[in-house]
Enzyme design. Structure first.
Site, PDB file in Angstrom:
ATOM      1  N   THR A   1      95.153  41.708  31.010  1.00  0.00           N
ATOM      2  CA  THR A   1      94.878  42.112  29.625  1.00  0.00           C
ATOM      3  C   THR A   1      95.249  41.054  28.586  1.00  0.00           C
ATOM      4  O   THR A   1      94.725  41.072  27.486  1.00  0.00           O
ATOM      5  CB  THR A   1      95.641  43.414  29.298  1.00  0.00           C
ATOM      6  OG1 THR A   1      97.016  43.230  29.608  1.00  0.00           O
ATOM      7  CG2 THR A   1      95.088  44.581  30.088  1.00  0.00           C
TER       8      THR A   1
ATOM      9  N   THR B   1      96.689  43.023  35.872  1.00  0.00           N
ATOM     10  CA  THR B   1      97.662  44.067  36.180  1.00  0.00           C
ATOM     11  C   THR B   1      97.016  45.160  37.024  1.00  0.00           C
ATOM     12  O   THR B   1      97.633  45.722  37.929  1.00  0.00           O
ATOM     13  CB  THR B   1      98.207  44.665  34.861  1.00  0.00           C
ATOM     14  OG1 THR B   1      98.834  43.625  34.129  1.00  0.00           O
ATOM     15  CG2 THR B   1      99.206  45.773  35.114  1.00  0.00           C
TER      16      THR B   1
END
Lengths: 378, 355
Positions: free
Chosen positions: A142, A52
């Site tokens: 993540t 991200t």
């Protein structure tokens, strides 16, 4: 007055030197020539595995749908956006991202493969011996970041700081957490006290070790916690402070090394336990040829439903079974009953981490006692 | 019939042999090889009695003597040779400098002996973290010291004391617990004295190390450690209280909306050597300057319960010391010890950064 002038000059020079660099896989950044004599900033490699933090969205309010083709952040863009790094470290970038996804594809973190893990582990092992590098920061999506960090923690023989980092909001998101996370990760990697503590993770100003790291919230910036334990340190504005250090074996104390691993690790899969969880899923994995199964057990790590009987059938075929606890808190203990059932207690590891440790353990032994020792020590 | 009878006899003989093997024979040989652990008792809920077993919160109906504690736990004999020394039998609110100095002197004498492998201290839970941190800074040994308490009296239904005490002795006799400083054990969880705090008024899981987490766990199968504290403690600490009979007076002032400076002025008037602030108030600014002018050392703490008080050029410029992540009651413990060494603000900040 002089100091301020010096700082301005330095920033200008860094900006000039950065703008002249073409985006290639490895970028060397010149040492800012106006640094006061005697100051030698640590040399940090900033390695991108994407995530991200390496994603853009079409507008800044879009913080949950981003990335994909044409929406990736090149490593050099991070450095350009963080001129403050010039005060902290001499940063060079390395691009370890998978190729850009095809048209229309989205998503960032779930795609990490063992091929990529091997490539990154080999590179980190090289870096361990490179006298011109002092520390590494690795960006990652993540979702599976903790698994990748744990793999490196187990197979790379390194004392230099290795710091994993990501973000919950895309690089372009409003109140994006990426810039501060990245800045802090590089600060931690540039901190001598971060050496020898195994693979670390820094997000939201906290420092956690790879072993216990767990993503606990889908969207919040405080998502990463040390499951069952706590942070080992913090990256506060005034200082990087370590409170504790991990005592389990890792990196330079590990018996596993990337150079000695087979090209493909023994296959191990995870099964969840719940009311009436069926035995046939265990049988199907055995049929498929797995060498190990992690049962993410109920309560203190107990298989449920048809799993117990199926586990016996699996063990008869030489499949090693590890039990973890779906409670995500508390150890699975080495009880007499469990030891009689030849089930390896998975300690307080998350099942996805127990899986990786079992895969590595199976490259050395199939002996349940020996594998239990490994689970007690890592 | 005959076969059954014979089997019965055989089982009986085997049973007798097994009993001899597991109990009679090894205990003699065993006892001497067991580690020696010193149990220091100071009192607390763990040594309290209630009128009946449902009295969980009112229990001033008698004290449990050290002998009652160990007599109630014959299992201790399989873990360690426990030798008892009574320091006091009081609630934790009554703990004071005189008793603290007596306690640490006793621990240091015991741990200096080569056959003693560790120490356990019983304590009331209210100020347990303060005593534990004091010991963490003043014990001169690498051997484990475990402070233990209970949330329910010794007489209560589902009392937590017995298991806590057994586990404390287990940890104190574990070689892996060496070099980890003073630890606090309740509810199977091992905390470092530096980070632990009582976080709930009544529950058995009351002790927490906010942010930092525990060092490990005392589970039935083994003592499992995961972390080692990095702040300086015990054998490496610079504080030596062996010749002291008192410690400098330091008090705490809480901060809140419109808090009056009167307590600060009163403390200065009363001759205090240092003040720890748990947060601040606009009123305090001038009061602090007046206190500093009289040589009173100021430490800035916080009332939130987690996170560091950051160091900054501004606070350093005002000669105010940052408490780091110490809560106010622990910052007080450290400041009292630090003031036995120096009153220099920069040196005091080094001490707060180190411990």
């Amino acid at each position: 007055m002089n100091a301020i002038l010096g700082r301005c000059l330095k920033s200008a020079l860094v900006a000039v030197s950065l703008s002249g660099i073409a985006s290639s896989t490895v970028v060397a950044q010149e040492i800012p020539s106006v640094l006061p004599p005697g100051v030698k900033l640590p040399r940090i490699v900033l390695m991108s595995m994407g995530g991200t933090i390496a994603s853009k969205a079409t507008d800044r309010m879009n913080i949950n749908n981003y990335g994909g083709r044409g929406l990736r952040v090149d490593p050099q863009e991070w450095v350009d956006a963080l001129p403050e790094l010039a005060q902290v470290a001499r940063v060079t970038t390395e691009d370890m991202r998978p190729p850009e996804p095809p048209e229309g594809a989205t998503g960032t973190g779930g795609g990490t493969t063992f091929e990529q893990l091997y490539t990154v582990a080999r590179r980190l092992q090289e870096i361990a011996k490179d006298p011109n590098i002092d520390g590494v920061v690795v960006t990652h999506g993540t979702n599976t970041l903790a698994e990748t960090a744990w793999f490196m923690d187990l197979v790379v023989d390194i004392k230099k700081p290795v710091v994993f980092v990501g973000s919950q909001r895309p690089w372009t998101g409003i109140s994006g957490d990426g810039p501060l996370n990245l800045y802090n990760a590089i600060r931690v990697a540039a901190t001598p006290a971060a050496a020898g503590k195994g693979v670390l993770h820094t997000m939201n100003q906290n420092i956690n070790p790879a072993r216990d790291l767990m993503k606990t919230s889908a969207y919040r910036v405080e998502t990463f916690k040390s499951n069952d334990l706590g942070t080992i340190g913090v990256a506060d504005p005034d200082a990087v402070v370590f409170h504790t250090e991990p005592t389990r074996r890792h990196t330079y104390k590990s018996e596993f090394n990337i150079a000695l691993l087979p090209p493909k690790l023994p296959e191990v899969e995870v099964l969840y336990a719940y009311t009436e969880s069926p035995g046939y899923l265990v049988d199907a994995l055995v049929e498929h040829g797995v060498k190990g199964i992690v049962i993410d057990g109920t309560g203190a790590g107990s298989p449920a439903g048809g799993q117990s009987e199926a586990i016996k059938r699996a063990q008869e075929k030489g499949v090693v079974v590890v039990a973890t606890a779906r409670t995500r808190g508390g150890r699975v203990q080495d009880t007499p009953r469990r030891s009689e059932a030849k089930i390896v207690p998975g300690d307080n590891l998350q099942p996805e981490k127990a899986r990786m440790l079992l895969q590595l353990a199976l490259t050395k032994t199939k002996d349940v006692k020996e594998i239990t020792r490994i689970f007690n020590e890592y | 019939m005959q076969r059954t009878q014979r089997r019965g006899i055989r089982n009986g003989v085997i049973g007798l042999l097994a009993a001899l093997a597991t109990f009679a024979l090894p205990i003699a040989a065993f006892a001497e090889s067991l580690p020696k652990v010193m149990l220091f008792t100071t009192g607390g809920t763990i040594q309290s009695k209630g009128a009946h077993r449902l009295k969980l919160a009112e229990y001033s109906d008698g004290k449990v003597t050290p002998k009652e504690l160990t007599d109630d736990l014959p299992e201790l004999k399989k873990i360690a040779q426990v030798e008892v020394r009574e320091i006091s039998n009081i609630g934790s609110g009554g703990m004071n400098t005189e008793l603290l100095l007596k306690l640490v002197k006793g621990i240091n004498e015991s741990l200096a002996k080569s056959d003693v492998k560790g120490a356990v201290v019983t304590h009331g839970t209210g100020t347990l973290e303060e005593t534990a941190y004091f010991l963490h800074l003043t014990v001169k040994s690498d051997k484990p010291v475990v402070v233990v308490g209970a949330m329910r009296p010794w007489t209560a239904i589902s009392r937590d004391g017995p298991l806590n005490l057994v586990n404390a002795v287990r940890v104190a006799s574990t070689p892996e617990a060496m070099n980890k400083g003073v630890m606090v054990l309740l509810n199977d969880t091992i905390h470092s004295a530096r980070f632990v705090t009582k976080g709930n008024t009544t529950r058995v899981e009351t002790f927490v190390s906010r942010e930092v987490g525990p060092l490990g766990f005392a589970d039935s199968d083994r003592i499992a450690f995961y972390r080692s504290p990095l702040t300086v403690h015990t054998a490496k600490s610079e504080f030596d209280v062996s010749k002291l009979t008192s410690l400098p007076q330091v008090d705490i002032v809480y901060g809140y909306q419109e808090a009056s400076r009167a307590p600060v002025d009163a403390l200065v008037e009363g001759g205090v050597k240092g003040i720890v602030f748990a947060d601040s108030s606009p009123e305090y600014g001038k009061a602090i300057q007046a206190a500093q002018a009289k040589g009173v050392v100021i430490v800035q703490g916080d009332r939130k319960g987690s996170g560091r008080v950051l160091t900054s050029e501004r606070t350093a410029g005002r000669g105010v010391i940052s408490a780091d992540s110490l809560n106010p009651q622990k910052a007080r413990v450290l400041l009292r010890l630090a003031l036995t060494k120096t009153t220099d603000a920069r040196e005091l900040q080094r001490i707060f950064n180190t411990y």
